[in-house]
Design an enzyme around this catalytic site. Structure first.
Site: not given
Ligand code: UT7
Length: 347
Positions: A125, A274, A304
């Site tokens: 990215c 970004h 993204n």
């Molecule tokens: O472009 C290159 C660089 N990329 C980035 O900078 C991306 C960086 N990361 C992010 O933007 C975030 O970490 C995400 C948007 C990818 C994820 O958000 P998060 O707040 O970090 O969520 P998480 O991965 O900690 O997941 C929290 C919960 C989990 O459930 P449990 O284990 O707490 O029960 C996931 O299973 O949210 C769940 N989850 C979802 N729920 C509904 C993960 N994806 C989804 C979804 N819908 N799409």
């Protein structure tokens, strides 16, 4: 002192400026409601955790070079350059049309830039900022007078629509700039003339595992059935860990190029981060003290788009007349590698 390729651009070589911008995105829109029908997710979760409302998705017969050509033509028209003027076609992409030849060579042929040198660059990215750095070096040195720097992606072709943690994030499209140089010294851009003031790019391969597409290359080749069975040719991300590194490095490298350019956050007309996640964008703006009305956000409309995200955003602002002559634009990106980088550019 930060290691890596530090921002000291405007002290060396010829003045180099952005003479035109362009963008092209697919027409097809995939909304959060559409995704609710495909995976176990919700509009509320996606908006709260990412800020994304919809993204543009390539059709089966659309691919990266087509978006790159569309963006390039717009940027060339704005800059008033012909294909014959172009010395360098540089495309940053992680989703090329094919492993080889380079997408840049395919675009070179399509736009008729017969005398150009063309190559691709992969910095995830951060690709557009890396491309700006490389293009700037060639123009500033006098090796090139006109460079087309493009960020172009078709990420949804590599998106695993069985993985809800990544499939809601990505979109497709391209953005481009035309870089031009003349025989004035780069230091003139410090005195108010348009120019690339500073670009810094950094990498940390020890964090490569945070964001990767592990299959389809020589390590997990496409000619082994188990590559596809294990769903390796898809984007994988450890989102939470990536998030933390993103906020820190984006803030650090933004500060680095601003200081090198001799400016402060107050001088920035637009911060264009970004567009990966609304929460990352807001956190970076707060950390470097750029008020939210000067932090550009379009992640809600495109998701993204990796290397395309910054040049698409830049073109939206520029084409709408929201960038004026003399305005200082700060671009900062972060991505697979891990890589990060920033550029301070005066329009
Ligand atoms: O472009 C290159 C660089 N990329 C980035 O900078 C991306 C960086 N990361 C992010 O933007 C975030 O970490 C995400 C948007 C990818 C994820 O958000 P998060 O707040 O970090 O969520 P998480 O991965 O900690 O997941 C929290 C919960 C989990 O459930 P449990 O284990 O707490 O029960 C996931 O299973 O949210 C769940 N989850 C979802 N729920 C509904 C993960 N994806 C989804 C979804 N819908 N799409």
């Amino acid at each position: 002192m930060t290691n890596g390729l530090r921002g000291d651009s405007s002290n060396h070589g010829r003045r180099t400026w952005i003479a035109g911008t362009g963008r092209a995105v697919p027409d097809r829109i995939l909304t959060n409601a559409d995704l609710e029908k495909i995976v176990d997710t919700s509009n509320e979760w996606i908006i709260a955790r990412t800020g994304i409302e919809e993204r543009r998705v390539a059709e089966d017969d659309e691919y990266t070079s087509q978006f790159a050509v569309g963006a390039a033509r717009q940027a060339m028209e704005m800059a008033g350059v012909e294909a014959a003027d172009i010395d360098l076609v540089l495309i940053s992409t992680v989703t090329p049309d094919m492993p080889f030849p380079s997408t840049a060579c395919l675009v070179q042929e399509e736009i008729g830039a017969r005398d150009a040198t063309a190559f691709d660059l992969n910095a995830g990215c951060t690709g557009f900022v890396y491309g700006l750095s490389v293009g700037h070096q060639y123009v500033a040195s006098g090796a090139a007078s006109t460079a087309l720097v493009i960020g172009a992606e078709s990420l949804t072709k590599y998106t695993d629509y069985e993985d809800r943690s990544t499939c809601v994030l990505f979109g497709d499209g391209a953005g481009a700039v035309v870089l031009r140089g003349d025989d004035q010294p780069a230091s003139d851009s410090r005195n108010g003339l348009p120019g690339v003031l500073s670009v810094a790019i950094h990498s940390d391969g020890s964090l490569a595992h945070l964001l990767e597409m592990p299959g389809g290359g020589s390590r997990n080749p496409p000619n082994r059935p188990e590559t596809l069975e294990a769903r390796l040719p898809f984007i994988r991300m450890l989102g939470n860990e990536t998030f933390k590194v993103a906020v820190r490095t984006l803030a650090e490298v933004s500060g680095e190029v601003l200081a090198d350019a001799g400016h402060e956050a107050d001088d920035v007309k637009w911060l264009i981060p970004h567009q990966a996640n609304r929460r990352i964008i807001d956190a970076v703006g707060r950390r470097i003290d750029v008020p939210s009305d000067r932090v550009y956000v379009n992640v809600h409309r495109y998701g993204n788009t990796s290397a395309a995200s910054i040049p698409i955003a830049l073109d939206e602002l520029n084409r709408d007349g929201r960038i004026g002559s003399g305005d200082l634009i700060l671009m900062a990106a972060f991505g697979a590698g891990l890589t990060w980088g920033a550029a301070a550019v005066r329009f």
